[in-house]
Design a protein around this motif. Structure first.
Motif, PDB file in Angstrom:
ATOM      1  N   ASN A   1      -6.590  -0.354   2.169  1.00 55.99           N
ATOM      2  CA  ASN A   1      -5.575  -1.324   2.588  1.00 55.99           C
ATOM      3  C   ASN A   1      -4.635  -0.767   3.661  1.00 55.99           C
ATOM      4  O   ASN A   1      -3.484  -1.184   3.770  1.00 55.99           O
ATOM      5  CB  ASN A   1      -4.762  -1.798   1.373  1.00 55.99           C
ATOM      6  N   ALA A   2      -5.122   0.167   4.465  1.00 51.74           N
ATOM      7  CA  ALA A   2      -4.271   0.797   5.479  1.00 51.74           C
ATOM      8  C   ALA A   2      -3.713  -0.222   6.467  1.00 51.74           C
ATOM      9  O   ALA A   2      -2.543  -0.168   6.831  1.00 51.74           O
ATOM     10  CB  ALA A   2      -5.051   1.884   6.215  1.00 51.74           C
ATOM     11  N   LYS A   3      -4.537  -1.165   6.903  1.00 49.28           N
ATOM     12  CA  LYS A   3      -4.081  -2.155   7.884  1.00 49.28           C
ATOM     13  C   LYS A   3      -2.983  -3.038   7.287  1.00 49.28           C
ATOM     14  O   LYS A   3      -1.977  -3.331   7.946  1.00 49.28           O
ATOM     15  CB  LYS A   3      -5.258  -3.013   8.345  1.00 49.28           C
ATOM     16  N   GLU A   4      -3.162  -3.430   6.035  1.00 44.83           N
ATOM     17  CA  GLU A   4      -2.148  -4.234   5.358  1.00 44.83           C
ATOM     18  C   GLU A   4      -0.844  -3.456   5.209  1.00 44.83           C
ATOM     19  O   GLU A   4       0.256  -3.988   5.423  1.00 44.83           O
ATOM     20  CB  GLU A   4      -2.668  -4.659   3.982  1.00 44.83           C
ATOM     21  N   ALA A   5      -0.959  -2.170   4.828  1.00 49.73           N
ATOM     22  CA  ALA A   5       0.227  -1.333   4.667  1.00 49.73           C
ATOM     23  C   ALA A   5       0.957  -1.160   5.991  1.00 49.73           C
ATOM     24  O   ALA A   5       2.190  -1.276   6.060  1.00 49.73           O
ATOM     25  CB  ALA A   5      -0.163   0.031   4.092  1.00 49.73           C
ATOM     26  N   ALA A   6       0.214  -0.895   7.066  1.00 48.77           N
ATOM     27  CA  ALA A   6       0.834  -0.700   8.373  1.00 48.77           C
ATOM     28  C   ALA A   6       1.595  -1.945   8.811  1.00 48.77           C
ATOM     29  O   ALA A   6       2.726  -1.856   9.323  1.00 48.77           O
ATOM     30  CB  ALA A   6      -0.226  -0.326   9.406  1.00 48.77           C
ATOM     31  N   ALA A   7       1.005  -3.116   8.620  1.00 44.53           N
ATOM     32  CA  ALA A   7       1.686  -4.365   8.982  1.00 44.53           C
ATOM     33  C   ALA A   7       2.964  -4.545   8.173  1.00 44.53           C
ATOM     34  O   ALA A   7       3.998  -4.991   8.697  1.00 44.53           O
ATOM     35  CB  ALA A   7       0.743  -5.545   8.762  1.00 44.53           C
ATOM     36  N   PHE A   8       2.902  -4.168   6.901  1.00 44.26           N
ATOM     37  CA  PHE A   8       4.077  -4.278   6.022  1.00 44.26           C
ATOM     38  C   PHE A   8       5.205  -3.354   6.505  1.00 44.26           C
ATOM     39  O   PHE A   8       6.373  -3.758   6.554  1.00 44.26           O
ATOM     40  CB  PHE A   8       3.665  -3.936   4.590  1.00 44.26           C
ATOM     41  N   TYR A   9       4.869  -2.123   6.881  1.00 41.88           N
ATOM     42  CA  TYR A   9       5.898  -1.182   7.309  1.00 41.88           C
ATOM     43  C   TYR A   9       6.483  -1.571   8.670  1.00 41.88           C
ATOM     44  O   TYR A   9       7.689  -1.396   8.901  1.00 41.88           O
ATOM     45  CB  TYR A   9       5.340   0.247   7.344  1.00 41.88           C
ATOM     46  N   ILE A  10       5.657  -2.102   9.559  1.00 45.05           N
ATOM     47  CA  ILE A  10       6.183  -2.574  10.843  1.00 45.05           C
ATOM     48  C   ILE A  10       7.140  -3.737  10.619  1.00 45.05           C
ATOM     49  O   ILE A  10       8.214  -3.812  11.225  1.00 45.05           O
ATOM     50  CB  ILE A  10       5.028  -2.973  11.782  1.00 45.05           C
ATOM     51  N   ASP A  11       6.768  -4.633   9.714  1.00 45.69           N
ATOM     52  CA  ASP A  11       7.640  -5.769   9.404  1.00 45.69           C
ATOM     53  C   ASP A  11       8.938  -5.305   8.744  1.00 45.69           C
ATOM     54  O   ASP A  11      10.017  -5.839   9.007  1.00 45.69           O
ATOM     55  CB  ASP A  11       6.898  -6.747   8.485  1.00 45.69           C
ATOM     56  N   THR A  12       8.834  -4.284   7.880  1.00 42.07           N
ATOM     57  CA  THR A  12      10.011  -3.791   7.150  1.00 42.07           C
ATOM     58  C   THR A  12      10.962  -3.019   8.055  1.00 42.07           C
ATOM     59  O   THR A  12      12.174  -3.284   8.090  1.00 42.07           O
ATOM     60  CB  THR A  12       9.573  -2.890   5.983  1.00 42.07           C
ATOM     61  N   PHE A  13      10.430  -2.039   8.794  1.00 41.07           N
ATOM     62  CA  PHE A  13      11.283  -1.115   9.543  1.00 41.07           C
ATOM     63  C   PHE A  13      11.451  -1.488  11.017  1.00 41.07           C
ATOM     64  O   PHE A  13      12.378  -1.013  11.669  1.00 41.07           O
ATOM     65  CB  PHE A  13      10.720   0.310   9.445  1.00 41.07           C
TER      66      PHE A  13
END
Length: 279
Positions: free
Chosen positions: A14-26
């Protein structure tokens, strides 16, 4: 400054999902590389690697990321995003070390310590923080001296030990800050028993310019530790490192050559650059 050492987060596909989440968060994030196995993410200019390697080693709070936030609103924004479907390890509140602070483990298992302070106190937005627990508790100071002796451009910024009237021995580190190759790291000891310890779930990648660098770091960090495969090792404190050549990414970008390079390094413990170049 080129980032020589960066964290690798073990992901369960789920690396792509995690990366999108962190970009959205930070915010302020970009994905540089996105292959089936490896994703490279930059957040506020800092590099994170995600390894799509399966469920074996989920991240845990033994290594967290200390996040400098300059306003209360920033802390609250990150807190609400990261705690959604995650776990709150320390609630959002006022503490003696910060007017606004929280420790959160997000939905992907990655832990973040949100701290309201000034960027100049640390010098970078995200800082890996190593927590020495259970059989490793009390070894933080030893580890700091070891690491700063191994890496160039390293220094000990400060070490704060527990005091006599606190819940841990005075030799235990309450908080510390040090630099390795010009990058900031933190470490602490925990006197409390925990159900987690250092694992491959969050490792530290060291990019090396040549074979002599690979040999030097490999020798120093495997001393009283253990070797694994494909450039992985565990040091004497149980922390996982990946000692890799800088040119590996370039070699892997060649679609014709990449399978041969992978076949070559799958047989290696320590990376051998000449063998990769011959592949």
């Amino acid at each position: 400054m080129k980032q020589k050492i960066y964290p690798c987060i073990w992901s369960n596909g789920n690396a792509k999902e995690a990366a999108a989440f962190y970009i959205d968060t930070f915010g302020n994030g970009t994905v540089e590389t996105d292959s089936p196995m490896v994703l490279m993410l930059y957040l506020h200019g800092e590099k994170f690697m995600f390894l799509n390697a399966g469920p074996q080693y989920p991240p845990n709070p033994s290594i967290s990321f200390f996040v400098v936030c300059e306003t209360a609103a920033e802390v609250e924004k990150y807190f609400h995003s990261l705690s959604d479907s995650g776990n709150i390890l320390m609630p959002l509140d006022t503490y003696e070390w910060s007017q606004k602070y929280a420790w959160v483990q997000d939905r992907f298992g990655v832990s973040w310590q949100l701290y309201m302070g000034k960027m100049e106190e640390v010098g970078q937005k995200f800082t890996p923080l190593l927590m020495f627990t259970n059989e490793q508790a009390g070894k933080a100071q030893q580890a700091i001296h070891k690491y700063t002796s191994v890496f160039e451009k390293s220094s000990i910024v400060g070490i704060l030990n527990f005091s006599a009237n606190e819940e841990a021995p005075e030799s235990y580190v309450k908080h510390s800050q040090f630099t390795l190759s010009g990058q900031v790291f933190m470490a602490m000891d925990s006197p409390i028993p925990h159900a987690f310890h250092f694992t491959e779930g969050l490792s530290l990648v060291v990019e090396c310019a040549d074979q002599s660098e690979i040999d030097r770091y490999w020798s120093a960090l495997t001393e009283n530790g253990s070797e694994s495969m494909c450039g992985w090792l565990k040091d004497e404190f149980g922390v996982s490192w990946q000692i890799v050549p800088e040119i590996l990414g370039e070699l892997m970008q060649d679609p014709e050559r990449a399978p041969r390079v992978i076949a070559a390094f799958m047989q290696m413990r320590k990376f051998e650059i000449e063998a990769l170049l011959r592949a």
